[in-house]
Write an enzyme that holds these catalytic residues in place. Structure first.
Site, PDB file in Angstrom:
ATOM      1  N   LYS A  59       0.807  -1.218   0.000  1.00 20.09           N
ATOM      2  CA  LYS A  59       0.000   0.000   0.000  1.00 20.09           C
ATOM      3  C   LYS A  59       0.846   1.277   0.000  1.00 20.09           C
ATOM      4  O   LYS A  59       0.412   2.302  -0.503  1.00 20.09           O
ATOM      5  CB  LYS A  59      -0.953   0.002   1.201  1.00 20.09           C
TER       6      LYS A  59
ATOM      7  N   ASP B  56      -9.977   2.823   2.039  1.00 21.48           N
ATOM      8  CA  ASP B  56     -10.092   2.265   3.395  1.00 21.48           C
ATOM      9  C   ASP B  56     -10.653   3.314   4.363  1.00 21.48           C
ATOM     10  O   ASP B  56     -11.541   3.036   5.156  1.00 21.48           O
ATOM     11  CB  ASP B  56      -8.713   1.814   3.910  1.00 21.48           C
TER      12      ASP B  56
HETATM   13  P1  NAP Z   1      -0.162  -3.612  10.205  1.00 16.44           P
HETATM   14  O1  NAP Z   1       0.221  -2.460   9.369  1.00 16.44           O
HETATM   15  O2  NAP Z   1       0.728  -4.795  10.274  1.00 16.44           O
HETATM   16  O3  NAP Z   1      -0.399  -3.065  11.704  1.00 16.44           O
HETATM   17  C1  NAP Z   1      -0.723  -3.960  12.748  1.00 16.44           C
HETATM   18  C2  NAP Z   1      -1.118  -3.170  13.985  1.00 16.44           C
HETATM   19  O4  NAP Z   1      -1.563  -4.087  14.982  1.00 16.44           O
HETATM   20  C3  NAP Z   1       0.048  -2.378  14.576  1.00 16.44           C
HETATM   21  O5  NAP Z   1      -0.466  -1.235  15.210  1.00 16.44           O
HETATM   22  C4  NAP Z   1       0.577  -3.397  15.600  1.00 16.44           C
HETATM   23  O6  NAP Z   1       1.320  -2.790  16.636  1.00 16.44           O
HETATM   24  C5  NAP Z   1      -0.702  -3.939  16.144  1.00 16.44           C
HETATM   25  N1  NAP Z   1      -0.565  -5.250  16.790  1.00 16.44           N
HETATM   26  C6  NAP Z   1      -0.317  -6.429  16.187  1.00 16.44           C
HETATM   27  N2  NAP Z   1      -0.276  -7.412  17.109  1.00 16.44           N
HETATM   28  C7  NAP Z   1      -0.479  -6.832  18.322  1.00 16.44           C
HETATM   29  C8  NAP Z   1      -0.547  -7.318  19.638  1.00 16.44           C
HETATM   30  N3  NAP Z   1      -0.400  -8.617  19.915  1.00 16.44           N
HETATM   31  N4  NAP Z   1      -0.796  -6.447  20.633  1.00 16.44           N
HETATM   32  C9  NAP Z   1      -0.956  -5.133  20.369  1.00 16.44           C
HETATM   33  N5  NAP Z   1      -0.896  -4.595  19.125  1.00 16.44           N
HETATM   34  C10 NAP Z   1      -0.661  -5.448  18.115  1.00 16.44           C
HETATM   35  O7  NAP Z   1      -1.595  -4.188   9.757  1.00 16.44           O
HETATM   36  P2  NAP Z   1      -2.853  -3.354   9.216  1.00 16.44           P
HETATM   37  O8  NAP Z   1      -2.867  -3.374   7.724  1.00 16.44           O
HETATM   38  O9  NAP Z   1      -2.905  -2.042   9.900  1.00 16.44           O
HETATM   39  O10 NAP Z   1      -4.076  -4.282   9.687  1.00 16.44           O
HETATM   40  C11 NAP Z   1      -4.451  -4.337  11.031  1.00 16.44           C
HETATM   41  C12 NAP Z   1      -5.798  -5.042  11.167  1.00 16.44           C
HETATM   42  O11 NAP Z   1      -6.783  -4.320  10.448  1.00 16.44           O
HETATM   43  C13 NAP Z   1      -5.812  -6.462  10.596  1.00 16.44           C
HETATM   44  O12 NAP Z   1      -6.570  -7.290  11.434  1.00 16.44           O
HETATM   45  C14 NAP Z   1      -6.508  -6.306   9.265  1.00 16.44           C
HETATM   46  O13 NAP Z   1      -7.204  -7.476   8.872  1.00 16.44           O
HETATM   47  C15 NAP Z   1      -7.494  -5.187   9.580  1.00 16.44           C
HETATM   48  N6  NAP Z   1      -7.894  -4.458   8.382  1.00 16.44           N
HETATM   49  C16 NAP Z   1      -9.202  -4.483   8.048  1.00 16.44           C
HETATM   50  C17 NAP Z   1      -9.637  -3.816   6.925  1.00 16.44           C
HETATM   51  C18 NAP Z   1     -11.087  -3.852   6.585  1.00 16.44           C
HETATM   52  O14 NAP Z   1     -11.444  -3.539   5.440  1.00 16.44           O
HETATM   53  N7  NAP Z   1     -11.951  -4.185   7.526  1.00 16.44           N
HETATM   54  C19 NAP Z   1      -8.725  -3.103   6.126  1.00 16.44           C
HETATM   55  C20 NAP Z   1      -7.368  -3.081   6.502  1.00 16.44           C
HETATM   56  C21 NAP Z   1      -6.970  -3.771   7.631  1.00 16.44           C
HETATM   57  P3  NAP Z   1       2.926  -2.572  16.497  1.00 16.44           P
HETATM   58  O15 NAP Z   1       3.088  -1.296  15.698  1.00 16.44           O
HETATM   59  O16 NAP Z   1       3.383  -2.479  17.865  1.00 16.44           O
HETATM   60  O17 NAP Z   1       3.458  -3.773  15.760  1.00 16.44           O
END
Ligand code: NAP
Length: 486
Positions: free
Chosen positions: A271, A308
């Site tokens: 992205k 998004d």
């Molecule tokens: P990302 O860029 O990898 O970010 C992950 C986030 O989750 C970071 O803030 C990370 O914190 C945090 N995290 C991961 N494991 C954790 C834990 N055990 N405890 C506390 N914080 C934790 O991923 P992303 O693209 O933002 O996606 C995040 C979530 O949003 C996913 O579940 C994804 O499926 C969902 N999502 C949904 C949509 C939708 O259309 N509904 C769209 C996009 C994403 P750190 O910075 O400390 O690693």
């Protein structure tokens, strides 16, 4: 052959080199009893096939198959001369083929091979390569687009799947599919049924508009099911494919647009880098620093959007009593890709106080700085929940905490939830996370990540198919069906 025919194949390939010993004894009966037109192939082991004995017998079988009425005979380019000497009265169309199982070929290399195929009067040119990186498929698609002769050009494996399922859009003479899943004769083949029902192969022509999801990995994505079904039901023209891209996403996007692609969804991990491919970036997407949608405009320029944030904010505002984030106090948990989209989105819709909290504090602080520190603060999760009384109108979880298979986890302690706020969870698998269940029990209004996912796809659909209303109810159902099937 009967299975292939029942699943909608127009012709079947008989691989003599794949027959068992007892079947081989009856190969003539198999060829003679064909119920649809056939290609007969007897691939040499030195060209990736299973035929292990002498070449003369191998080629004689092909010459005999022609006399028995096969419509096509597939011969390796390297055997073209020998086969020409064995042929008595040519009656079948001759496919001359070249396979490379270790790597791909450049356009000049393909041109050299094709001029040799011309020397041997091939009726159909076939080139199959093994891509080692996503951009290796580009010369294959160029070979199809620029072909003067009937041509089959394909890239094997998952990286090359688009060359098979979108073959008709690039003018291929035919494409190969397996009779049923598990009976593939080459890596990357999809089943005949999936080719016709999921990818609508019958309706794909050189004027079909092409779309796809770029990510790595992408095979788990629900977007192809969602967009293909939506285009079919609304009559919008198009085919939407899986595009696994390992590296160099910006160049890939530009090359595929040059080859006629009209738009892309972009997902993890591309992205951020995809922004470098486009000529125009929507201002909020520019501030977020990430796009999830590419549109090729009529003048050929590329535009990048981030649907998004629009999707998440629309879903949240729709559930708020006054339908607006204007003046609201918002907490954003997480500072990854989704966190950035949600945080910028909340500010774009007029939230007056925004707090970003993340497991890794430096990431929260960096996002808070990007957002403008006067309205946002970054700090670590643990310290935050000890001290804060969660006095917010809207709480947004953008972390993956609570996502399948870790469904027992939640980013917010249950006792911290009170009835006032709206709680949004970006996670959509499961549909109702532990966070949402506990928020609902505490009397909060809840919004699932499903709403964000469906709305971001609907917004993409609007950008790619102007004037056609996205079938949101159907889109939601496709996602629900896919989640249930997982
Ligand atoms: P990302 O860029 O990898 O970010 C992950 C986030 O989750 C970071 O803030 C990370 O914190 C945090 N995290 C991961 N494991 C954790 C834990 N055990 N405890 C506390 N914080 C934790 O991923 P992303 O693209 O933002 O996606 C995040 C979530 O949003 C996913 O579940 C994804 O499926 C969902 N999502 C949904 C949509 C939708 O259309 N509904 C769209 C996009 C994403 P750190 O910075 O400390 O690693």
């Amino acid at each position: 052959m009967r299975v292939a025919q029942a699943e909608g194949a127009d012709l079947a390939e008989i691989r003599i080199d794949h027959l068992s010993e007892s079947e081989l004894a009856h190969w003539r009966d198999i060829v003679s009893s064909k119920s649809i037109p056939i290609i007969v192939t007897n691939r040499a082991s030195w060209e990736g096939g299973h035929w292990r004995t002498d070449d003369e017998t191998r080629l004689n079988i092909l010459a005999d198959a022609e006399q028995l009425g096969a419509e096509y005979i597939d011969v390796e380019l390297a055997s073209a001369q020998k086969f020409a000497q064995l042929r008595s009265t040519p009656s079948a169309k001759l496919i001359l083929s070249h396979h490379n199982f270790s790597h791909s070929l450049t356009t000049p290399e393909i041109d050299v091979i094709r001029s040799k195929m011309r020397q041997y009067n091939a009726d159909v040119h076939k080139i199959a390569v093994m891509p080692t990186t996503a951009r290796d498929i580009v010369p294959i698609l160029i070979a199809l687009r620029s072909a003067r002769e009937p041509t089959i050009a394909l890239a094997m494996g998952a990286l090359g799947q688009v060359t098979r399922v979108a073959a008709a859009a690039f003018g291929a003479h035919l494409t190969f599919a397996c009779a049923r899943a598990g009976s593939e004769s080459a890596p990357g083949q999809v089943s005949t049924k999936r080719l016709s029902t999921f990818f609508g192969f019958r309706f794909v022509t050189p004027t079909t508009r092409l779309f796809g999801i770029i990510g790595y990995p992408v095979e788990h994505s629900m977007s192809p099911a969602l967009h293909n079904t939506s285009m079919r039901i609304t009559g919008a023209d198009g085919l939407y494919v899986y595009l696994p891209v390992d590296t160099d996403v910006a160049t890939y996007i530009r090359e595929m647009c040059d080859l006629g692609f009209c738009g892309f969804s972009v997902t993890i991990p591309h992205k951020l880098d995809a922004i470098n491919a486009v000529d125009h970036v929507d201002p909020t997407a520019r501030r977020i620093g990430a796009i999830n949608t590419v549109v090729r405009r009529s003048d050929g320029s590329l535009a990048g959007y981030n649907t998004d944030w629009v999707a998440a904010m629309d879903a949240i505002e729709h559930a708020l009593p006054d339908r607006s984030l204007l003046g609201k106090r918002v907490l954003c948990i997480g500072a990854g890709g989704a966190g950035r989209a949600l945080a910028f989105g909340a500010l774009a819709r007029g939230a007056t106080h925004l707090l970003v909290v993340n497991r890794s504090p430096q990431r929260a602080v960096a996002l808070a700085e990007d957002l403008g520190v006067d309205r946002a603060v970054g700090m670590s999760l643990d310290h935050f929940f000890e001290a804060d009384n969660l006095d917010y109108d809207v709480i947004m979880n953008s972390t993956s905490v609570g996502m399948h298979p870790n469904v027992g986890e939640t980013p917010i302690p249950r006792e911290k939830l009170r009835s006032k706020p709206l709680v949004f969870d970006a996670v959509y698998n499961p549909l109702e996370t532990r966070l949402l269940k506990e928020a609902k029990a505490a009397g909060c209004v809840i919004v699932s990540g499903l709403e964000m996912f469906v709305r971001q796809a609907a917004e993409q659909f609007r950008l790619w198919h102007p004037g056609v209303e996205p079938p949101i109810v159907l889109m939601r159902q496709v996602v629900l069906d896919n989640l249930r099937a997982k």
